[in-house]
Design an enzyme around this catalytic site. Sequence first.
Site, short mmCIF file in Angstrom:
data_model
loop_
_atom_site.label_atom_id
_atom_site.label_comp_id
_atom_site.label_asym_id
_atom_site.label_seq_id
_atom_site.Cartn_x
_atom_site.Cartn_y
_atom_site.Cartn_z
CG HIS A 140 -10.48 -20.82 -35.06
ND1 HIS A 140 -9.86 -21.97 -34.65
CD2 HIS A 140 -9.77 -19.79 -34.52
CE1 HIS A 140 -8.83 -21.66 -33.87
NE2 HIS A 140 -8.75 -20.34 -33.78
CD GLU A 211 -6.06 -17.52 -35.86
OE1 GLU A 211 -5.76 -16.91 -34.83
OE2 GLU A 211 -6.90 -18.43 -35.90
P1 PGA Z 1 -3.33 -18.91 -29.69
O1 PGA Z 1 -4.72 -19.10 -30.49
O2 PGA Z 1 -3.12 -17.45 -29.51
O3 PGA Z 1 -3.56 -19.63 -28.38
O4 PGA Z 1 -2.29 -19.56 -30.52
C1 PGA Z 1 -5.05 -18.28 -31.58
C2 PGA Z 1 -6.37 -18.70 -32.17
O5 PGA Z 1 -6.70 -19.89 -32.10
O6 PGA Z 1 -7.12 -17.87 -32.70
#
Ligand code: PGA
Length: 294
Positions: A140, A211
């Site tokens: 992450h 992401e």
């Molecule tokens: P968010 O976080 O939906 O608050 O942007 C996503 C994540 O960190 O996996």
Amino acid sequence: MKRPLITAEDLQASPDMVVPVGARLTPLARDLLRKRGGLVEHTYSPLARRLLIANWKSHKTLGEARDFARALVGRVRPPTALRLVVCPPFTALATLGEALRGVAELGAQDLSPHEEGAHTGEVAARHLVDVGCSYALVGHSERRAAGEDDALVATKLGRALEAGLHPVLCVGETAEERASGRAEAVVSTQLGRALRDVSPVQLRDVVVAYEPRWAIGKGVTPTPDEIGAILEHVRESLRQSAPEVAERVSVLYGGSVKPQNAGPILGLADCNGALVGGASLDAELFAGILEAGT
Ligand code: PGA
């Protein structure tokens, strides 16, 4: 080579058209196929799991986790169109496993690179399996920002696979990398390094979450077209390394997903679900995202 994009007009012009596995569809074409008889899974990824994963980060006490579970259980009716997974802090795993049984699966937000041993503070893959986890986030961006490099991410991913967990490999570019046109290259490099030692058979158990780092927790997202382009790029990279299993890998989007923006994102041809942070803390919003993707 890019696969042709199938539009609603194409489908209307040829009502008997057989839509091949892995086909790219516009959102309208996808809707049309769905209306024609639930063909959606069949059209682009018959075996891929559609997933909606909650990442609670460092939030919620046991009491708050129980409240969330009660609200979610009262709100959704299994089997849901997307499999639900909740990744709470380690301390809430056992409690949530009980409270969400039959509604959502369990995931961890991280795991140790070690199998077991004298590693104070580490939670190993076997402990996660022991408490009922099926998934573990790996790499992450908040962990990468805390110093995790690609080699450590690859080691953790291997540990998860060895233990029978589905690693959810998070990849994504920074704002500067996107601005300089390097988003795809960054994602490819992260994928290549994390999956270097993963066999095609193992790859079937991996989930990839795209992401963009600049979208996480910021309330801003790329446009669905921009997301679609990167997800397609991820799928193509998987095809190049393991063509026989690439369509079976779940590829998710994460970064400020909410009920209001989830529909078009979850409708993208190469999108098999979402990884949700902030909006997953509220059962109502989390269920709203599920509904938007159903
Ligand atoms: P968010 O976080 O939906 O608050 O942007 C996503 C994540 O960190 O996996």
